[in-house]
Design an enzyme around this catalytic site. Structure first.
Site, PDB file in Angstrom:
ATOM      1  CD  GLU A 113     -36.001 -72.128  25.158  1.00 45.58           C
ATOM      2  OE1 GLU A 113     -36.421 -71.649  26.211  1.00 45.58           O
ATOM      3  OE2 GLU A 113     -36.645 -72.952  24.481  1.00 45.58           O
ATOM      4  CE  LYS A 115     -33.053 -79.753  31.744  1.00 46.03           C
ATOM      5  NZ  LYS A 115     -33.208 -79.464  33.151  1.00 46.03           N
ATOM      6  CG  ASP A 117     -29.383 -76.285  38.304  1.00 45.75           C
ATOM      7  OD1 ASP A 117     -30.340 -77.058  38.480  1.00 45.75           O
ATOM      8  OD2 ASP A 117     -28.263 -76.450  38.812  1.00 45.75           O
ATOM      9  CB  CYS A 410      -6.314 -72.888  68.164  1.00 50.19           C
ATOM     10  SG  CYS A 410      -5.674 -72.458  66.539  1.00 50.19           S
ATOM     11  CB  CYS A 413      -1.797 -70.923  68.049  1.00 49.57           C
ATOM     12  SG  CYS A 413      -3.424 -70.391  68.631  1.00 49.57           S
TER      13      CYS A 413
END
Ligand code: I6G
Length: 672
Positions: A113, A115, A117, A410, A413
């Site tokens: 099968e 597994k 998570d 920024c 710019c």
């Protein structure tokens, strides 16, 4: 004579259980959602009016109940053990050798099968009724999460069928399927709520809620993988036992397979590894169990793990490495994202040297500084992310542990930045005058799922923006081959090809165009929902926030983004310029029953990876098709998702066209 409230409640309960079993266990809805909801509302009304009719096993009890003060401890009657791991083919063949030697046999059947998570839980049924559910905890003692498990839609509250043991403990894994996880996160982000890191964390967090009404809203799903304490009879091998659980209404893996010998186990591992990304849920390996219970008993246990089972793990998706520094990237909406520069590590099959740190909130949550050892996770195609800090240590020579400081301007710019959501999100206010934002906007506009302009790659976009040939997306349609051919690495032929690709992209669809505009939080699915709700771009543009909120999955925040986008004069001018450049799309018919699929009768069955069946049916209807719940001689086409059962068989018998999801998606691309 009309039935008494008790009779009516019993009949509704029986009907709802049958419908929900068909829906969740067999993936075969017997009735439309509206009928299910109406029956549920009627039963709720009856139970409110007559309190004595409200049984703990009623389907109405899945909505959650008043919050608990804390979880009680539960001692497992039989410890919930862990599994030994195999990390390589050699580890697996060592396991098989040990098993063969102890059993003095080579011919061993293994039940295999995937597994999952997720979160391991134990669920006890007494006389067929769900009586207790607990987390694994430390293996001996877990927490009582019965109220939460009751809300998990595919966990039966009562088992059905024959031969149910009076005491049956079922063990398995609770997960959130990937598709549902993505939708849940998209919705959370549209509502301005916190998003989850991955499906496992989301499943664990959902089961840890003291308020089961919150758990009830999470798309949790359970898969049984074994039994614990059982008083009563069961088959004498693992696969038959799982089949018996399935007969009683308990969900088991669709991918379970019994094979003989080591080579077949290896082949199973390879086949699941290949399908891993396409599976509906996250898995971290496959589990092999000696199938015969008699053989399991002879093998017994070693320390905390059975000798008869092993988890063959996939290569790690989480590894630790050093955080070397942080760069700040400006996205198309101006959001400034911290990107971790990592000491390169091999994870999930590739070398990773960058990972997203999302935003300032996430940095604070992790408590991470430059120099720390961090755990990096890479799952599927998602951008690698830092999930935790292993230890606050600094091995960079001569440096200290440095705090991560967001820029005040920024980085691209130099415009001011705006701090939103309590400082979590930092945004450049430069708009299209910020070249980084403009480039990202154009990249998105040209991308495959948007306008699909072949050949317009990152380097070219950089040149077009830096050379001031393009100041907005509409300018692309006014480029000429001559000015393009002056750009670096753009000969006459490449320029002509690009102009041709731009020309071809003009014939598009409304969902693609809406998606291409790059409105904040408007992904492909939402663009489709907007297009099928409003049918015309002018109507989306003119819609006030309240009307936008009526569209599926559009919450108040996204509605505000959409409205703000279309209210902006610059955006209106760009759209006008696109239309003037003859960007065009088929005008949708308001008369369902018209359209390319008019006259066709479709049945959608099985599980679809890319969307729910409701949404798939909606899309078919928008193209003029009729959709029905059952296959008959009149059915023209069956869309069969994974696990499609009796409807598929019936279609085969009747010689009706059956198409799979990828064929269907291609057809939708063509027709919408
Ligand atoms: O953690 C697990 C995942 C899957 C398991 C398991 C499993 O079977 C598919 N089976 C056992 C027996 C145990 N843990 C202990």
């Amino acid at each position: 004579m009309s039935p008494s409230p008790k009779e009516e409640a019993a009949a509704l309960t029986e009907q709802l259980l049958r419908w929900s079993r068909a829906y969740f266990a067999k993936d075969e809805p017997l009735v439309p959602d509206e009928d299910y909801d109406a029956a549920m509302r009627r039963l709720q009304a009856l139970e409110t009016e007559h309190r004595d009719l409200r049984l703990s096993t009623s389907p109405t009890q899945r909505v959650g109940s008043a919050p608990l003060a804390s979880f009680e401890s539960v001692t497992h009657r039989r410890p919930m053990l862990s599994l030994d791991n195999a990390f390589s083919p050699d580890d697996l063949s060592d396991f098989h050798r040990r098993v063969s030697e102890r059993l003095k046999a080579n011919d061993i059947d293994y039940c295999c099968e995937p597994k999952l998570d997720g979160v391991a839980v134990s669920i006890v049924y007494e006389k067929g009724e769900l009586a207790l559910a607990a987390t694994r905890g430390d293996g001996s003692t877990g927490e009582n999460i019965t109220a939460n498990i009751r809300t998990v839609r595919n966990v039966p509250l009562i088992l059905k069928g024959q031969g149910i043991p009076p005491y049956l403990e079922v063990r398995g894994e609770v997960v959130i399927p990937k598709d549902a996880f993505n939708k849940m996160n998209a919705r959370a982000s549209a509502m301005g709520e916190r998003v989850f890191i991955n499906p496992r964390n989301a499943a664990a967090g959902s089961l840890r809620q003291l308020d089961s009404r919150i758990t009830a809203r999470r798309p949790l799903s359970f898969t049984s993988y074994s039994v614990g304490v059982v008083e009563g009879d069961l088959p004498d091998c693992h696969d038959e036992t799982l089949r018996r659980l399935s007969d009683w209404g308990l969900p088991v893996s669709d991918y379970m397979k019994t094979v003989n010998g080591l080579e077949a186990c290896e082949a199973y591992y390879e086949s699941i590894a290949l399908r891993r990304e396409a599976l509906p849920f996250d898995i971290d390996g496959v589990v092999f169990k000696v199938n015969s219970f008699a053989q399991q008993e002879r093998l017994g246990f070693v320390s905390r793990a059975p000798r008869w089972a092993i988890a063959r793990k996939f290569p790690a998706q989480e590894v630790s490495t050093q955080l070397l520094g942080v760069d700040f990237q400006v996205g198309r909406t101006g959001a400034i994202t911290p990107v971790a520069r990592l000491d390169p590590v091999f994870v999930g099959g590739v070398t990773v040297s960058n990972a997203t740190l999302h935003n300032a909130d996430e940095i604070e949550r992790l408590g991470v500084c430059i120099g720390d050892r961090v755990v990096v996770r890479r799952a599927g195609d998602v951008i690698p992310q830092i999930v935790s800090v292993v230890q606050h240590e600094c091995v960079l020579e001569g440096s200290t542990r440095d705090a991560i400081v967001f820029p005040d301007a920024c980085p691209e710019c130099g415009s001011d930045v705006d701090r939103q959501d309590g400082g979590a999100v930092v945004r450049c206010v430069g708009g299209m005058s910020c070249n980084a934002q403009l480039k990202a906007v154009i990249r998105h506009f040209a991308s495959r799922k948007a306008m699909d302009i072949e050949g317009l790659g990152d380097k070219l976009i950089d040149q077009l923006v830096d050379g001031e040939l393009v100041a907005n997306v509409a300018d692309l349609f006014y480029l000429d081959a001559e000015s393009l051919s002056e750009l670096e690495r753009m000969g006459g032929k490449s320029s002509e090809n690009l102009i041709k690709a731009i020309e071809q992209s003009k014939a598009t669809t409304l969902p693609r165009l809406i998606y291409a505009l790059g409105i904040r939080e408007v992904g492909e699915a939402m663009a489709r929902a907007l297009a099928s709700h409003f049918l015309a771009l002018e109507d989306v543009m003119a819609a006030p926030v309240e009307i936008l909120e009526e569209v599926d999955d559009v919450g108040p925040i996204v509605a505000k983004h959409i409205n703000a986008f279309f209210s902006e004069r610059r955006n209106q001018e760009v759209i006008a310029a696109l239309i003037a450049a003859e960007v065009n799309w088929p005008v949708a018919s308001t008369n369902f029953g018209d359209g390319p699929l008019a006259g066709a009768i479709w049945v959608v069955t099985g599980k679809l990876e890319s969307m729910g069946r409701d949404r798939a049916e909606q899309r078919l209807r928008a193209l003029g098709a009729k959709t029905t719940g059952s296959v008959s001689a009149k059915t023209t086409t069956v869309l069969a998702g994974s696990g499609a059962g009796s409807k598929r068989k019936k279609a085969e018998t009747l010689g009706i066209e059956i198409i799979d999801e990828s064929e269907w998606l291609a057809l939708m691309e063509e027709l919408e």
